[in-house]
Design an enzyme around this catalytic site. Structure first.
Site, mmCIF file in Angstrom:
data_model
loop_
_atom_site.group_PDB
_atom_site.id
_atom_site.type_symbol
_atom_site.label_atom_id
_atom_site.label_comp_id
_atom_site.label_asym_id
_atom_site.label_seq_id
_atom_site.Cartn_x
_atom_site.Cartn_y
_atom_site.Cartn_z
ATOM 1 N N LYS A 41 -1.198 -1.071 -4.374
ATOM 2 C CA LYS A 41 -2.157 0.016 -4.541
ATOM 3 C C LYS A 41 -1.359 1.306 -4.458
ATOM 4 C CE LYS A 41 -6.041 2.592 -2.728
ATOM 5 N NZ LYS A 41 -6.934 2.887 -1.589
ATOM 6 N N TYR A 59 0.860 -1.181 0.000
ATOM 7 C CA TYR A 59 0.000 0.000 0.000
ATOM 8 C C TYR A 59 0.896 1.231 0.000
ATOM 9 C CZ TYR A 59 -4.103 2.844 1.335
ATOM 10 O OH TYR A 59 -5.117 3.765 1.373
#
Length: 315
Positions: free
Chosen positions: A170, A140
């Site tokens: 992400k 992330y």
């Protein structure tokens, strides 16, 4: 190239709360089902938009468990498990694996700032080894919140050391160049890149992105699905333009309370305004302004709310 585990449109799921700020499992599950019925292929559970770091470990485990108990397909859930504590990250990740989630989204350790690459490599390596297999890890990248960037070089090292385990990222920078760097370096190896910026979706799909995980798709998933399915052409272009307009509307106020306000007014349900500090509700002027901005996009009203038990009296 392996098939993307979460390929497609993924909303960064909002977590419903009761008035006492405890998790509201019924509302969250009903809303999650609505999203899957209206354009989402999967759900990012307990990410930034879901206020993960405002919940404790027991609450985070229970939120995920209740989604599964309430009929959400576990293979379509990507829970956020990254914590400042290595052992908490491992505990939440193992819990997600044991429930049947294919993968988890892992923040870097975000309390100590400016860690070196060796420290981050050691952290992720230790997490992976302690989990013990059977789970894909998605990194992330959100340095605006974590203050810990994840470099191409670091990811390359992790891919070499843990092939098939570190599956994707992400990227919530909203920076096209950053997403393109990840795609250029790793897409040919099956590394799944999910932009968190709604305005980048169509462009990044064209460069090999696996899909998206975004906050605004809580309200725009049906348009995002058109972009994902069509990729190019008039329909895809129009849907991407709608995503752009909606993200701009969302950005007129603080993002998370703003999305909650649109849900509250769309459903007639005051409960969607419940939010944990340090986040606060919008002021009346802010609330009216963001509602007007969303109405101007043409994306409202939201379809199918009554069928999922989400529509109540006006507030």
């Amino acid at each position: 190239m392996t098939e993307a585990l979460y390929g497609g449109v993924n909303a960064a799921l909002i977590t419903a709360m009761h008035a006492d700020l405890s998790p509201d499992h019924r509302r969250t599950a009903a809303y999650a089902k609505w999203l899957l019925a209206h354009g989402c292929d999967g759900l990012g559970v307990l990410g930034t938009t879901g206020e993960a770091n405002s919940f404790g470990l027991r609450e985070r485990r229970e939120i995920l468990e209740k989604l599964v108990e309430n009929g959400l397909p576990v293979t379509r859930l990507m829970p956020g498990t990254g914590c400042t504590s290595l052992t908490d990250t491992v505990e939440l990740s193992r819990h997600a694996r044991d429930l049947g989630c294919p993968g988890v989204l892992v923040l870097p350790p975000f309390y100590y700032k400016n860690p070196g690459e060796e420290g981050l490599y050691a952290y992720f390596s230790e997490v992976i080894e302690r989990i013990g297999g059977g789970l894909a890890l998605y990194l992330y990248h959100f340095p605006a919140q974590s203050a810990v960037p994840l470099t191409v070089e670091l990811i390359g090292r992790l891919l070499e050391a843990f092939p098939g385990v570190v599956r994707g990222i992400k990227d919530s920078t909203g920076d096209a160049a950053q997403a393109e760097a990840y795609l250029s370096a790793f897409a040919s190896r099956g590394f799944e890149v999910y932009p968190g910026g709604d305005s980048l979706f169509q462009r990044m799909l064209g460069l090999g992105a696996a899909g998206c995980i975004t906050a605004a798709t809580n309200l725009t998933s049906r348009f995002a699905q058109v972009v994902y399915s069509r990729r190019t052409g008039p329909e895809a272009d129009a849907a991407q333009a709608m995503m752009n307009a909606c993200r701009a509307a969302a950005g007129t106020v603080p993002l998370i309370p703003g999305l909650r306000e649109i849900l509250a007014r769309s459903t007639g349900d005051e409960a969607w305004r419940h939010i944990r500090p340090p986040h606060t509700r919008l002021s009346p002027a802010e609330a009216d302004g963001v509602w007007a901005a969303w109405q101007a996009t043409g994306a409202l009203p939201l379809p199918g709310l009554a069928e999922h038990g989400l529509l109540v009296a006006s507030v």
